[in-house]
Motif scaffolding. Structure first.
Motif, PDB file in Angstrom:
ATOM      1  N   ILE A   6       0.831  -1.202   0.000  1.00  0.00           N
ATOM      2  CA  ILE A   6       0.000   0.000   0.000  1.00  0.00           C
ATOM      3  C   ILE A   6       0.865   1.251   0.000  1.00  0.00           C
ATOM      4  O   ILE A   6       0.587   2.222  -0.720  1.00  0.00           O
ATOM      5  N   GLY A   7       1.936   1.261   0.783  1.00  0.00           N
ATOM      6  CA  GLY A   7       2.841   2.394   0.764  1.00  0.00           C
ATOM      7  C   GLY A   7       3.461   2.607  -0.607  1.00  0.00           C
ATOM      8  O   GLY A   7       3.601   3.749  -1.077  1.00  0.00           O
ATOM      9  N   GLN A   8       3.823   1.521  -1.272  1.00  0.00           N
ATOM     10  CA  GLN A   8       4.362   1.624  -2.639  1.00  0.00           C
ATOM     11  C   GLN A   8       3.301   2.185  -3.591  1.00  0.00           C
ATOM     12  O   GLN A   8       3.595   3.033  -4.450  1.00  0.00           O
ATOM     13  N   ALA A   9       2.064   1.726  -3.441  1.00  0.00           N
ATOM     14  CA  ALA A   9       0.983   2.217  -4.303  1.00  0.00           C
ATOM     15  C   ALA A   9       0.695   3.691  -4.040  1.00  0.00           C
ATOM     16  O   ALA A   9       0.470   4.470  -4.977  1.00  0.00           O
ATOM     17  N   VAL A  10       0.689   4.098  -2.762  1.00  0.00           N
ATOM     18  CA  VAL A  10       0.495   5.514  -2.437  1.00  0.00           C
ATOM     19  C   VAL A  10       1.599   6.352  -3.068  1.00  0.00           C
ATOM     20  O   VAL A  10       1.351   7.439  -3.604  1.00  0.00           O
ATOM     21  N   THR A  11       2.825   5.856  -3.026  1.00  0.00           N
ATOM     22  CA  THR A  11       3.951   6.570  -3.616  1.00  0.00           C
ATOM     23  C   THR A  11       3.765   6.748  -5.117  1.00  0.00           C
ATOM     24  O   THR A  11       3.944   7.854  -5.656  1.00  0.00           O
ATOM     25  N   ILE A  12       3.409   5.679  -5.812  1.00  0.00           N
ATOM     26  CA  ILE A  12       3.184   5.769  -7.258  1.00  0.00           C
ATOM     27  C   ILE A  12       2.072   6.771  -7.560  1.00  0.00           C
ATOM     28  O   ILE A  12       2.192   7.615  -8.454  1.00  0.00           O
ATOM     29  N   GLY A  13       0.977   6.696  -6.796  1.00  0.00           N
ATOM     30  CA  GLY A  13      -0.158   7.593  -7.032  1.00  0.00           C
ATOM     31  C   GLY A  13       0.162   9.042  -6.734  1.00  0.00           C
ATOM     32  O   GLY A  13      -0.250   9.953  -7.460  1.00  0.00           O
ATOM     33  N   ALA A  14       0.919   9.295  -5.645  1.00  0.00           N
ATOM     34  CA  ALA A  14       1.276  10.671  -5.291  1.00  0.00           C
ATOM     35  C   ALA A  14       2.226  11.267  -6.319  1.00  0.00           C
ATOM     36  O   ALA A  14       2.087  12.436  -6.714  1.00  0.00           O
ATOM     37  N   LEU A  15       3.197  10.489  -6.776  1.00  0.00           N
ATOM     38  CA  LEU A  15       4.104  10.961  -7.822  1.00  0.00           C
ATOM     39  C   LEU A  15       3.340  11.258  -9.106  1.00  0.00           C
ATOM     40  O   LEU A  15       3.624  12.235  -9.812  1.00  0.00           O
ATOM     41  N   ASP A  16       2.352  10.425  -9.409  1.00  0.00           N
ATOM     42  CA  ASP A  16       1.536  10.652 -10.596  1.00  0.00           C
ATOM     43  C   ASP A  16       0.784  11.974 -10.520  1.00  0.00           C
ATOM     44  O   ASP A  16       0.549  12.621 -11.543  1.00  0.00           O
ATOM     45  N   ARG A  17       0.436  12.401  -9.295  1.00  0.00           N
ATOM     46  CA  ARG A  17      -0.257  13.677  -9.108  1.00  0.00           C
ATOM     47  C   ARG A  17       0.697  14.876  -9.119  1.00  0.00           C
ATOM     48  O   ARG A  17       0.244  16.010  -8.980  1.00  0.00           O
ATOM     49  N   GLY A  18       1.986  14.617  -9.248  1.00  0.00           N
ATOM     50  CA  GLY A  18       2.960  15.708  -9.272  1.00  0.00           C
ATOM     51  C   GLY A  18       3.527  16.068  -7.924  1.00  0.00           C
ATOM     52  O   GLY A  18       4.242  17.069  -7.799  1.00  0.00           O
ATOM     53  N   ALA A  19       3.230  15.275  -6.901  1.00  0.00           N
ATOM     54  CA  ALA A  19       3.784  15.536  -5.573  1.00  0.00           C
ATOM     55  C   ALA A  19       5.229  15.044  -5.506  1.00  0.00           C
ATOM     56  O   ALA A  19       5.661  14.203  -6.312  1.00  0.00           O
ATOM     57  N   ARG A  20       5.986  15.572  -4.544  1.00  0.00           N
ATOM     58  CA  ARG A  20       7.302  15.043  -4.204  1.00  0.00           C
ATOM     59  C   ARG A  20       7.117  14.139  -2.993  1.00  0.00           C
ATOM     60  O   ARG A  20       6.408  14.494  -2.046  1.00  0.00           O
ATOM     61  N   VAL A  21       7.743  12.962  -3.042  1.00  0.00           N
ATOM     62  CA  VAL A  21       7.441  11.934  -2.051  1.00  0.00           C
ATOM     63  C   VAL A  21       8.703  11.449  -1.361  1.00  0.00           C
ATOM     64  O   VAL A  21       9.730  11.192  -2.007  1.00  0.00           O
ATOM     65  N   MET A  22       8.612  11.312  -0.037  1.00  0.00           N
ATOM     66  CA  MET A  22       9.603  10.583   0.757  1.00  0.00           C
ATOM     67  C   MET A  22       8.884   9.411   1.401  1.00  0.00           C
ATOM     68  O   MET A  22       7.804   9.570   1.977  1.00  0.00           O
ATOM     69  N   ILE A  23       9.463   8.221   1.288  1.00  0.00           N
ATOM     70  CA  ILE A  23       8.866   7.024   1.879  1.00  0.00           C
ATOM     71  C   ILE A  23       9.844   6.426   2.876  1.00  0.00           C
ATOM     72  O   ILE A  23      11.054   6.426   2.648  1.00  0.00           O
ATOM     73  N   THR A  24       9.327   5.938   3.991  1.00  0.00           N
ATOM     74  CA  THR A  24      10.164   5.407   5.066  1.00  0.00           C
ATOM     75  C   THR A  24       9.765   3.972   5.395  1.00  0.00           C
ATOM     76  O   THR A  24       8.606   3.573   5.205  1.00  0.00           O
ATOM     77  N   ASP A  25      10.726   3.209   5.887  1.00  0.00           N
ATOM     78  CA  ASP A  25      10.438   1.862   6.383  1.00  0.00           C
ATOM     79  C   ASP A  25      11.608   1.397   7.226  1.00  0.00           C
ATOM     80  O   ASP A  25      12.745   1.834   7.001  1.00  0.00           O
ATOM     81  N   VAL A  26      11.344   0.528   8.190  1.00  0.00           N
ATOM     82  CA  VAL A  26      12.421  -0.043   8.996  1.00  0.00           C
ATOM     83  C   VAL A  26      13.109  -1.187   8.263  1.00  0.00           C
ATOM     84  O   VAL A  26      14.205  -1.604   8.637  1.00  0.00           O
ATOM     85  N   ALA A  27      12.461  -1.733   7.212  1.00  0.00           N
ATOM     86  CA  ALA A  27      13.062  -2.773   6.370  1.00  0.00           C
ATOM     87  C   ALA A  27      13.610  -2.091   5.121  1.00  0.00           C
ATOM     88  O   ALA A  27      12.874  -1.823   4.163  1.00  0.00           O
TER      89      ALA A  27
END
Length: 346
Positions: free
Chosen positions: A178-199
């Motif tokens: 879901i985090g990966q999908a949110v990232t793809i969708g936000a980038l598609d909207r023209g947003a700049r994205v930072m994603i975090t994970d402990v893995a």
């Protein structure tokens, strides 16, 4: 027909179940091709996710709600855009149509919604019957990619709730599907994205998609998000973990007048300072499943970003090997990003 049946909590096996037969009015018979396995499937299997008694016995159940297939037969009264032989993805949710949420167009929040693969038998079988209004054509998408339309629809809903727009800075907490999908969708909207994970190993697909990545196991997420935004904080934070500590970090880092969207699922309690809401005048928003309109947009997103989506499918297995593959995913969550079960030939 062959199917994977969850007999009781913790027990899943391949067996025979009755064929669904010809579809009724307004129904579609789908020959399944690919079924994605998500965290909810694993929680259902273990019994951690329980359906209310009013829905009837939880087990036995054929699971599988993220799926793609081919239309094998159409019942009377189906929309003309549907045709036998057409590859489709299925929006697995149906709602009551009567409650307040349904009446105001937010049927995804219906307290009596039904999910294919949870409340009724799902797609880990050779065939399944679904309502025609839950079926969406996916063109020439490969089956495993088309099955990702369902998790992408969860992301679309979260982005709609967060009102993410061009130029905004968005932090995504959790780099699972879901985090990966949110990232793809936000980038598609023209947003700049930072994603975090402990893995840290989970961050590579998001980096390839164009996001900034942050190993939350070694860095201060709140401080780094502040630096990344020049001290303002991100306009939107989307929590895809359900962890109270992550949600607290999201509230701490988000910009004044920002939005925090919680899409991660958990039954844990989260403690937040009251003045975070008043001092910053925050919007803290929940997001659950999706509407039909969200699902249609998810299909378009997956079509536009099929190569990025295909990178998320890290493991595949045939229907006969599904119980072992799903058990592996349950016990190795850091290794398995998205498992897809092929049901072709079942």
């Amino acid at each position: 027909m062959r199917a994977v049946v969850t007999r009781r909590a913790g027990t899943m096996e391949v067996g025979e179940v009755p064929d669904p037969g010809e579809p009724g009015a307004g129904q579609v018979l789908v020959r399944t091709e690919a079924v994605g396995i998500c965290g909810s499937d694993l929680h259902f299997l273990t019994g951690e996710l329980a359906t209310p008694p009013a829905f009837g016995p939880q087990f036995p159940r054929v699971q599988g709600h993220e799926f793609a297939g081919v239309i094998e037969a159409l019942g009377h009264g189906c929309p003309p855009e549907l045709a036998v032989g057409q590859r489709i993805a299925v929006h697995p949710l149906s709602s009551c149509g009567r409650c307040r949420a349904c009446r105001i167009g937010r049927e995804n929040a219906c307290p009596d919604f039904r999910l294919v693969g949870v409340h009724v038998d799902g797609a880990l079988a050779a065939r399944v019957t679904v309502a025609a209004d839950q079926v969406f054509g996916v063109g020439d998408l490969p089956p495993a990619v088309a099955a990702f339309c369902e998790p992408m629809s969860i992301a679309v809903r979260a982005l709609e709730r967060g009102r993410v727009t061009d130029g905004e800075r968005v932090v995504v907490l959790g780099a699972g599907p879901i985090g990966q999908a949110v990232t793809i969708g936000a980038l598609d909207r023209g947003a700049r994205v930072m994603i975090t994970d402990v893995a840290a190993a989970r961050l590579a697909p998001a980096a390839a998609a164009g996001a900034e990545v942050l190993d939350a196991g070694v860095a201060d997420v709140v401080a780094t998000a502040g630096e990344w935004t020049g001290g303002d904080g991100p306009a939107v934070v989307v929590d895809c973990t359900g962890r109270p500590s992550a949600i607290a970090d999201g509230v701490a880092m988000v910009a004044p007048a920002g939005r925090v969207v919680v899409v991660g699922i958990s039954h844990e309690q989260v403690s937040l300072p009251v003045d975070a809401f008043t001092r910053k005048e925050l919007d803290v928003l929940g997001s659950t499943v999706c509407t039909a309109a969200d699902f249609a947009e998810a299909v378009r997103l997956v079509e536009r970003h099929r190569e990025q989506v295909s990178r998320l499918v890290t493991h595949r297995a045939a229907l006969a090997d599904a119980p072992a593959a799903i058990a592996h995913a349950l016990h190795h969550p850091g290794e398995v990003l998205k498992l897809v079960i092929s049901t072709e030939g079942a």
